[in-house]
Design an enzyme around this catalytic site. Structure first.
Site: not given
Length: 407
Positions: A213-214, A253, A256-257, A260, A317
């Site tokens: 997804l990523g 997504t 979320h990324e 990171h 999500d």
């Protein structure tokens, strides 16, 4: 001046088949692409030799309900990094310090979104409207804006906006578009051709996501910050609000990324270990023995409620709605020590509320361009009357301040 600026503002806009057997084509290019996963079009997605004719069918297959396909694994080196204050948010520990509290000041990050399609442009396209909506979702989540899905979370006081000036100083929409099948399949080192100065821009790429997804290639603590390969990669069908791939269709997504990208690990990192030197290096996220998928009514793990509402878990999500205060502290520490050139401080740097873009201290075309981008993406920076609506009254307030000029 009012007439000319107003003119600029006025011109700105705002049958299911079952799976069939097939032989997947050979992947093009080298890179992180998962050869089990090939996107030919939105109605031909090949996974493990089976063709699915819609993103709904892909969701039903459960392919992205596995750890290795949800968010591509990050190769972490948990050795300590000695960089002075950066020890507060290194690879091996988090120190919660008042200087990183969101109440200190708001940080603003310019974003460039690189849309990559296949060579003939038929697969992978993302309209500008979805790009704008993705910036809006990021701000809902990182600012915990009332009335949005992100409201229950922590206001991290990190705001995102589409870049209004490119690395050469030219006006830009903050969106680039490329048609290259190798790049679409996440191969060919596209970042060396497309990246804008990664010290000064958050570079987001949409393509096939390399089968996930990523992903981000590494956390900034690993030394990637500032290199061309420093990036966020998102499967195009999950990018923005109302994206086609339900239940990953609300833009989380990317949230979320970007977590990171700003130094956070998964909530389930390290299993049931917890604290500032183990697990996800955050103490106020409950530990998990494994990620949460779907959106359960409740789930216990490691003897505690699982943090499946956290953006750094793997839940759907609709289920994600929060960062914790300590995650906010670590992300702001990461910005200050590992990405010090990426952000600007909101508010005090400008000569008025209409001074939205560098160079600060003067009002010019870049401020107008920044307002246009903010207005089109419904960025809170464009809501001049702070009522949650984006309309003529906001434009009028901006124009009034712009025409008054700097004190």
């Amino acid at each position: 001046m009012l007439t000319s600026i107003a003119a600029v503002l006025v011109t700105a806009g705002l049958a299911t088949l079952g799976p069939t057997q097939s032989t997947p084509p050979s992947p093009e290019g080298q890179g992180g692409h998962d050869t089990r996963f090939q996107v030919i079009s939105d109605t031909e997605i090949i996974i493990d030799g089976i063709t699915y004719h819609s993103w709904d069918e892909v969701a039903q297959s459960g392919f992205h309900q596995m750890e290795e396909t949800r968010c591509k694994a990050i190769a972490l080196d948990w050795g300590d990094v000695v960089r002075g204050g950066a020890n507060d948010c290194s690879f091996s520990r988090t120190n919660i310090e008042a200087q990183y509290d969101p109440s200190v000041q708001k940080y603003r990050i310019p974003v460039v979104v690189h849309i990559i399609t296949n060579s003939n442009g038929t697969t992978g396209s993302v309209p500008d409207s979805r790009v704008y909506s993705q910036i809006e979702v990021l701000n809902e989540d990182f600012l915990a804006i009332s009335g949005t899905n992100g409201a229950p979370g922590t206001d991290v006081q990190i705001e995102f906006y589409l870049a209004t000036e490119d690395p050469n100083g030219n006006p830009t929409t903050g969106i680039t578009r490329s048609a290259n099948t190798t790049w679409f399949n996440d191969g060919g080192s596209y970042w060396n051709s497309l990246a804008w100065d990664t010290n000064r821009y958050l570079n987001i790429y949409t393509n096939s996501g390399g089968g996930a997804l990523g992903y981000v290639p590494n956390l900034p603590q690993g030394g990637i910050a500032g290199s061309n390969s420093d990036r966020v990669v998102i499967l195009y069908s999950t990018f923005g609000r109302n994206a086609p791939y339900n239940p990953y269709h609300l833009g989380r997504t990317t949230t979320h990324e970007v977590g990171h990208y700003l130094g956070l690990d998964h909530t389930f990192a390290g299993g049931c270990s917890n604290g500032y030197t183990s697990g996800d290096l955050i103490n106020d996220t409950n530990p998990e023995s494994s990620p949460t998928f779907g959106c359960p009514g409740s789930r216990n793990s490691c003897g505690l409620p699982a943090p499946f509402h956290n953006y750094m878990d793997y839940s759907d999500d609709i289920c994600m709605n929060q960062f914790t205060p300590e995650q906010a502290n670590r992300m702001r520490c990461t910005l200050e020590h590992y990405r010090p050139l990426l952000y600007s401080v909101a508010g005090p740097s400008g000569c008025s509320d209409a001074d939205l873009a560098e160079p600060f201290g003067e009002l010019n075309f870049f401020d107008v361009s920044a307002y246009l981008a903010a207005f089109n993406s419904q960025d809170p920076a464009a809501d001049f009357d702070s009522n949650g609506n984006y309309d003529f009254f906001d434009v009028s307030l901006f124009l009034g301040l712009f025409n008054v000029g700097c004190p």
